[in-house]
Design an enzyme around this catalytic site. Structure first.
Site, PDB file in Angstrom:
ATOM      1  N   GLY A  23       0.818  -1.211   0.000  1.00  9.56           N
ATOM      2  CA  GLY A  23       0.000   0.000   0.000  1.00  9.56           C
ATOM      3  C   GLY A  23       0.851   1.259   0.000  1.00  9.56           C
ATOM      4  O   GLY A  23       2.026   1.224  -0.345  1.00  9.56           O
ATOM      5  N   ALA A  24       0.215   2.404   0.384  1.00  5.54           N
ATOM      6  CA  ALA A  24       0.855   3.719   0.266  1.00  5.54           C
ATOM      7  C   ALA A  24       1.370   3.865  -1.174  1.00  5.54           C
ATOM      8  O   ALA A  24       2.541   4.142  -1.419  1.00  5.54           O
ATOM      9  CB  ALA A  24       1.969   3.912   1.290  1.00  5.54           C
ATOM     10  N   GLY A  28       5.405   4.233  -8.868  1.00  7.45           N
ATOM     11  CA  GLY A  28       6.176   2.990  -9.025  1.00  7.45           C
ATOM     12  C   GLY A  28       5.245   1.794  -9.015  1.00  7.45           C
ATOM     13  O   GLY A  28       5.292   0.934  -9.910  1.00  7.45           O
ATOM     14  N   HIS A  29       4.367   1.756  -8.006  1.00  4.94           N
ATOM     15  CA  HIS A  29       3.388   0.666  -7.953  1.00  4.94           C
ATOM     16  C   HIS A  29       2.490   0.688  -9.190  1.00  4.94           C
ATOM     17  O   HIS A  29       2.173  -0.343  -9.772  1.00  4.94           O
ATOM     18  CB  HIS A  29       2.490   0.809  -6.716  1.00  4.94           C
ATOM     19  CG  HIS A  29       3.215   0.764  -5.409  1.00  4.94           C
ATOM     20  ND1 HIS A  29       3.360   1.870  -4.609  1.00  4.94           N
ATOM     21  CD2 HIS A  29       3.820  -0.261  -4.756  1.00  4.94           C
ATOM     22  CE1 HIS A  29       4.012   1.532  -3.509  1.00  4.94           C
ATOM     23  NE2 HIS A  29       4.310   0.253  -3.574  1.00  4.94           N
ATOM     24  N   GLN A  53       7.929  -9.477   7.769  1.00  3.73           N
ATOM     25  CA  GLN A  53       9.149  -9.004   7.113  1.00  3.73           C
ATOM     26  C   GLN A  53       9.765  -7.803   7.826  1.00  3.73           C
ATOM     27  O   GLN A  53      10.764  -7.248   7.369  1.00  3.73           O
ATOM     28  CB  GLN A  53       8.907  -8.710   5.628  1.00  3.73           C
ATOM     29  CG  GLN A  53       8.042  -7.494   5.338  1.00  3.73           C
ATOM     30  CD  GLN A  53       7.655  -7.436   3.871  1.00  3.73           C
ATOM     31  OE1 GLN A  53       6.897  -8.269   3.375  1.00  3.73           O
ATOM     32  NE2 GLN A  53       8.182  -6.465   3.151  1.00  3.73           N
ATOM     33  N   ASP A 143      13.529  -3.248  -5.923  1.00  5.01           N
ATOM     34  CA  ASP A 143      13.839  -4.207  -4.861  1.00  5.01           C
ATOM     35  C   ASP A 143      14.541  -5.416  -5.496  1.00  5.01           C
ATOM     36  O   ASP A 143      14.002  -6.524  -5.543  1.00  5.01           O
ATOM     37  CB  ASP A 143      12.558  -4.611  -4.136  1.00  5.01           C
ATOM     38  CG  ASP A 143      11.934  -3.430  -3.415  1.00  5.01           C
ATOM     39  OD1 ASP A 143      12.195  -3.250  -2.233  1.00  5.01           O
ATOM     40  OD2 ASP A 143      11.212  -2.640  -4.064  1.00  5.01           O
ATOM     41  N   LEU A 177      11.150   6.285  -6.422  1.00  5.78           N
ATOM     42  CA  LEU A 177       9.925   6.473  -5.644  1.00  5.78           C
ATOM     43  C   LEU A 177       9.834   5.359  -4.612  1.00  5.78           C
ATOM     44  O   LEU A 177      10.154   4.205  -4.882  1.00  5.78           O
ATOM     45  CB  LEU A 177       8.701   6.447  -6.552  1.00  5.78           C
ATOM     46  CG  LEU A 177       8.602   7.550  -7.597  1.00  5.78           C
ATOM     47  CD1 LEU A 177       7.232   7.489  -8.286  1.00  5.78           C
ATOM     48  CD2 LEU A 177       8.827   8.926  -6.998  1.00  5.78           C
ATOM     49  N   ARG A 180       8.358   5.158   1.574  1.00  9.39           N
ATOM     50  CA  ARG A 180       9.049   5.749   2.735  1.00  9.39           C
ATOM     51  C   ARG A 180       9.563   7.160   2.458  1.00  9.39           C
ATOM     52  O   ARG A 180       9.964   7.848   3.393  1.00  9.39           O
ATOM     53  CB  ARG A 180      10.197   4.848   3.174  1.00  9.39           C
ATOM     54  CG  ARG A 180       9.734   3.539   3.815  1.00  9.39           C
ATOM     55  CD  ARG A 180      10.896   2.722   4.342  1.00  9.39           C
ATOM     56  NE  ARG A 180      10.469   1.590   5.160  1.00  9.39           N
ATOM     57  CZ  ARG A 180      10.357   0.334   4.713  1.00  9.39           C
ATOM     58  NH1 ARG A 180      10.622   0.053   3.465  1.00  9.39           N
ATOM     59  NH2 ARG A 180       9.982  -0.633   5.539  1.00  9.39           N
TER      60      ARG A 180
HETATM   61  P1  AMP Z   1       6.076  -2.264  -1.638  1.00  8.51           P
HETATM   62  O1  AMP Z   1       4.693  -1.740  -1.505  1.00  8.51           O
HETATM   63  O2  AMP Z   1       7.137  -1.292  -1.260  1.00  8.51           O
HETATM   64  O3  AMP Z   1       6.251  -3.634  -1.019  1.00  8.51           O
HETATM   65  O4  AMP Z   1       6.299  -2.498  -3.193  1.00  8.51           O
HETATM   66  C1  AMP Z   1       5.436  -3.290  -3.954  1.00  8.51           C
HETATM   67  C2  AMP Z   1       6.049  -3.533  -5.304  1.00  8.51           C
HETATM   68  O5  AMP Z   1       6.253  -2.284  -5.971  1.00  8.51           O
HETATM   69  C3  AMP Z   1       7.443  -4.205  -5.209  1.00  8.51           C
HETATM   70  O6  AMP Z   1       7.556  -5.203  -6.212  1.00  8.51           O
HETATM   71  C4  AMP Z   1       8.369  -3.065  -5.446  1.00  8.51           C
HETATM   72  O7  AMP Z   1       9.613  -3.463  -6.010  1.00  8.51           O
HETATM   73  C5  AMP Z   1       7.586  -2.207  -6.423  1.00  8.51           C
HETATM   74  N1  AMP Z   1       8.068  -0.825  -6.383  1.00  8.51           N
HETATM   75  C6  AMP Z   1       8.212  -0.042  -5.291  1.00  8.51           C
HETATM   76  N2  AMP Z   1       8.751   1.155  -5.647  1.00  8.51           N
HETATM   77  C7  AMP Z   1       8.950   1.101  -6.989  1.00  8.51           C
HETATM   78  C8  AMP Z   1       9.493   2.019  -7.947  1.00  8.51           C
HETATM   79  N3  AMP Z   1       9.930   3.221  -7.597  1.00  8.51           N
HETATM   80  N4  AMP Z   1       9.547   1.622  -9.239  1.00  8.51           N
HETATM   81  C9  AMP Z   1       9.103   0.391  -9.610  1.00  8.51           C
HETATM   82  N5  AMP Z   1       8.583  -0.515  -8.755  1.00  8.51           N
HETATM   83  C10 AMP Z   1       8.514  -0.166  -7.462  1.00  8.51           C
END
Ligand code: AMP
Length: 273
Positions: A23-24, A28-29, A53, A143, A177, A180
């Site tokens: 979320g948030a 990128g998402h 995690q 990631d 992006l 955090r």
């Molecule tokens: P998270 O919500 O941080 O667990 O991220 C969920 C998914 O979005 C993960 O596969 C991340 O690698 C991807 N993600 C997060 N930030 C970015 C970004 N700036 N560009 C591309 N993918 C992203």
């Protein structure tokens, strides 16, 4: 768009593409959502801040939660299903059930700095794959260590989902992006831009013929002086083991603290000149 909070509801629909998130949501998402939307008949986004995690003392409690806004964004992208379970739905017996451990890879980079982190990630992604049963699952290259861990898990456990990895989406100054980033004050935000600068410095060195990992590392550390560096490493993209040479393929990965906020980023070198 349908929103499910229970496993039994989620199991009643068929998902083609899954995007696991905490979320948030940001662009990128949404880039992962768009890639899935373009390739999949039905798209599910999971929103779950996975407690396993995070270790004690990490930012689980203060991790940003913006569920309503997230759903608005996902609705606008034409997402079919949102899976937003509670922690007790996913871990009814608490966190100490069956765990998925990827030995070696799971203990490197963030796995070294955050013991147990990738065990939590692999466990929850395996559970999500079993619940949602996607054909394709989308992850961000941002990631990169997580991608290496999950590729190994999918291979070793013969999981039927296929992983798709999408490029890192960045702010105008290059900062990747991240959910955090909202914790950064103005000075920290400025300082954080050293991370993409360090990676660009690395790229420039590699493009002009530098192959020695240590030379690349030292150049990055110069750029990162204003931050507290957790790691700046040159590793094999699949095993995450340190490599002495950037050529012919390497993952250049950085984790650094800007104030209280830990940020990660990386550069994948595939074909240096
Ligand atoms: P998270 O919500 O941080 O667990 O991220 C969920 C998914 O979005 C993960 O596969 C991340 O690698 C991807 N993600 C997060 N930030 C970015 C970004 N700036 N560009 C591309 N993918 C992203």
């Amino acid at each position: 768009m349908q929103i499910f909070t229970t496993i039994s509801e989620m199991r009643q629909v068929r998902t083609d593409g899954l995007i696991p998130t905490m979320g948030a949501l940001h662009e990128g998402h949404l880039s992962l959502v768009r890639a899935a939307r373009a390739a999949c008949e039905t798209v599910t986004v999971s929103i779950f801040v996975n407690p396993t995690q995070f270790s004690a003392g990490e930012d689980l409690a203060k991790y940003p939660r913006t569920f309503e806004a997230d759903c608005e964004l996902l609705r606008a992208e034409g997402v079919d299903f949102v899976f937003a379970p509670s922690a007790s739905e996913i871990y009814p017996a608490g966190a100490a059930g069956t765990l998925v451990e990827v030995p070696g890879i799971g203990q490197r980079l963030d796995g070294a700095s955050r013991p147990g982190h990738f065990r939590g990630v692999a466990t929850v992604v395996a559970k999500l794959f079993n619940i949602v049963q996607p054909r394709l699952a989308y992850f961000g290259q941002k990631d990169a260590a997580q991608v290496a861990v999950l590729r190994a898990m999918v291979r070793d456990l013969n999981l039927p989902a296929e992983l798709r990895v999408c490029p890192t989406v960045r702010d105008t100054d290059g900062l990747a992006l991240s959910s955090r980033n909202r914790f950064l004050n103005a000075a920290e935000r400025r300082a954080a831009a050293a991370i993409p600068r360090a990676l660009e410095r690395a790229r420039a060195l590699v493009e002009t013929g530098t192959c020695a990992s240590e030379t690349v590392r030292q150049a990055m550390l110069w750029e990162l002086v204003a931050l507290k560096v957790d790691y700046a490493q040159v590793v094999h993209p699949e095993t995450l083991e340190p490599v002495n040479n950037v050529c012919p393929r390497a993952l250049i990965a950085i984790a650094a603290w800007a104030g209280e906020t830990r940020l990660i980023d990386n550069l994948l070198i595939e074909k240096p000149r």
